[in-house]
Write an enzyme that holds these catalytic residues in place. Structure first.
Site, PDB file in Angstrom:
ATOM      1  CG  HIS A  49      -8.421  -3.416  -2.079  1.00  0.00           C
ATOM      2  ND1 HIS A  49      -9.304  -2.727  -2.869  1.00  0.00           N
ATOM      3  CD2 HIS A  49      -8.219  -2.659  -0.974  1.00  0.00           C
ATOM      4  CE1 HIS A  49      -9.629  -1.590  -2.276  1.00  0.00           C
ATOM      5  NE2 HIS A  49      -8.993  -1.524  -1.115  1.00  0.00           N
ATOM      6  CG  PHE A  50      -8.921  -9.463   1.222  1.00  0.00           C
ATOM      7  CD1 PHE A  50      -9.274  -9.806  -0.078  1.00  0.00           C
ATOM      8  CD2 PHE A  50      -9.764  -9.842   2.253  1.00  0.00           C
ATOM      9  CE1 PHE A  50     -10.444 -10.512  -0.347  1.00  0.00           C
ATOM     10  CE2 PHE A  50     -10.930 -10.550   1.998  1.00  0.00           C
ATOM     11  CZ  PHE A  50     -11.272 -10.885   0.699  1.00  0.00           C
ATOM     12  CG  HIS A  51      -6.770  -2.709   3.521  1.00  0.00           C
ATOM     13  ND1 HIS A  51      -6.015  -1.608   3.179  1.00  0.00           N
ATOM     14  CD2 HIS A  51      -7.992  -2.514   2.976  1.00  0.00           C
ATOM     15  CE1 HIS A  51      -6.767  -0.771   2.458  1.00  0.00           C
ATOM     16  NE2 HIS A  51      -7.961  -1.302   2.316  1.00  0.00           N
ATOM     17  CG  ASP A  53      -2.035   0.979   1.172  1.00  0.00           C
ATOM     18  OD1 ASP A  53      -1.754   2.173   0.935  1.00  0.00           O
ATOM     19  OD2 ASP A  53      -3.188   0.579   1.350  1.00  0.00           O
ATOM     20  CB  ILE A  54       1.552   4.067  -2.373  1.00  0.00           C
ATOM     21  CG1 ILE A  54       0.146   4.405  -2.814  1.00  0.00           C
ATOM     22  CG2 ILE A  54       2.353   3.376  -3.430  1.00  0.00           C
ATOM     23  CD1 ILE A  54       0.142   5.454  -3.931  1.00  0.00           C
TER      24      ILE A  54
HETATM   25  P1  AMP Z   1      -9.738   1.170   0.233  1.00  0.00           P
HETATM   26  O1  AMP Z   1     -10.032   2.479   0.876  1.00  0.00           O
HETATM   27  O2  AMP Z   1     -10.091  -0.022   1.064  1.00  0.00           O
HETATM   28  O3  AMP Z   1     -10.317   1.145  -1.157  1.00  0.00           O
HETATM   29  O4  AMP Z   1      -8.167   1.093   0.122  1.00  0.00           O
HETATM   30  C1  AMP Z   1      -7.439   1.559  -0.957  1.00  0.00           C
HETATM   31  C2  AMP Z   1      -5.999   1.540  -0.522  1.00  0.00           C
HETATM   32  O5  AMP Z   1      -5.216   1.686  -1.674  1.00  0.00           O
HETATM   33  C3  AMP Z   1      -5.615   2.667   0.431  1.00  0.00           C
HETATM   34  O6  AMP Z   1      -5.083   2.108   1.606  1.00  0.00           O
HETATM   35  C4  AMP Z   1      -4.585   3.477  -0.361  1.00  0.00           C
HETATM   36  O7  AMP Z   1      -3.546   3.932   0.466  1.00  0.00           O
HETATM   37  C5  AMP Z   1      -4.103   2.467  -1.367  1.00  0.00           C
HETATM   38  N1  AMP Z   1      -3.619   2.981  -2.644  1.00  0.00           N
HETATM   39  C6  AMP Z   1      -4.151   3.965  -3.391  1.00  0.00           C
HETATM   40  N2  AMP Z   1      -3.466   4.103  -4.545  1.00  0.00           N
HETATM   41  C7  AMP Z   1      -2.498   3.143  -4.535  1.00  0.00           C
HETATM   42  C8  AMP Z   1      -1.461   2.754  -5.448  1.00  0.00           C
HETATM   43  N3  AMP Z   1      -1.279   3.370  -6.612  1.00  0.00           N
HETATM   44  N4  AMP Z   1      -0.647   1.737  -5.086  1.00  0.00           N
HETATM   45  C9  AMP Z   1      -0.815   1.100  -3.911  1.00  0.00           C
HETATM   46  N5  AMP Z   1      -1.759   1.424  -3.007  1.00  0.00           N
HETATM   47  C10 AMP Z   1      -2.596   2.422  -3.312  1.00  0.00           C
END
Ligand code: AMP
Length: 149
Positions: A107-109, A38-39
């Protein structure tokens, strides 16, 4: 009343990463899933696991893709725990903006939790690319050490 299925946006940022149009700090991939850093990590070692199948929310995902995603999530969570030795690991998945979802591809965190450190905000603080690269390398090494690569 049941809500309509979310329309899948082919140009959401994760669809573009899956197509190789945008970069990511990848830690793992197989035929059905991809995992990358996650960035804007909420803690060191925060990884996202995605099914390749296009689905905005869990409700639209096939059972096969859901099974593949949770299998990879377990595998990567084991490696994250091995690499970072956190006190705990939170695993989460959001459906819809009201639930906190900001990117409309399932996606899964995987979020390591450290007893002495508060989580950073959700999608709020970009991490340095060299730090993300080093964390991805640690997780890849853990996958190899655990025989999960
Ligand atoms: P969600 O709010 O569950 O949809 O999580 C989206 C996640 O994606 C967040 O934790 C962001 O920090 C992460 N994110 C957004 N853009 C990118 C990217 N280009 N690469 C990796 N992670 C990202």
């Amino acid at each position: 009343m049941q809500k309509d299925a979310a329309v899948y946006d082919q140009n959401n940022i994760f669809a573009r990463i899956l197509r190789g149009e945008l970069p990511s700090h990848k830690v793992y991939e197989d035929a059905d899933t991809v995992a990358f850093m996650d960035i804007m990590p909420q803690s060191d070692g925060h990884v996202l696991v995605l099914p390749r199948e296009p689905a905005a929310e869990l409700f639209e995902l096939s059972e096969g893709a859901a099974a593949a995603a949770i299998r990879t999530t377990q595998r990567i969570a084991r490696a994250v725990r091995h690499a970072f030795a956190p006190d705990g690991v939170s695993i989460g998945q959001f459906n819809g903006a009201a639930a906190g979802q900001t990117v409309p591809h399932v996606h899964f965190h995987i979020v390591p939790r450290y007893a002495d450190r508060a989580l950073r905000g959700h999608a709020s603080e970009p991490q340095q690319p060299d730090v993300l690269r080093e964390h991805a390398e640690r997780i890849q090494a853990a996958l190899r050490e655990l025989g999960l690569a």
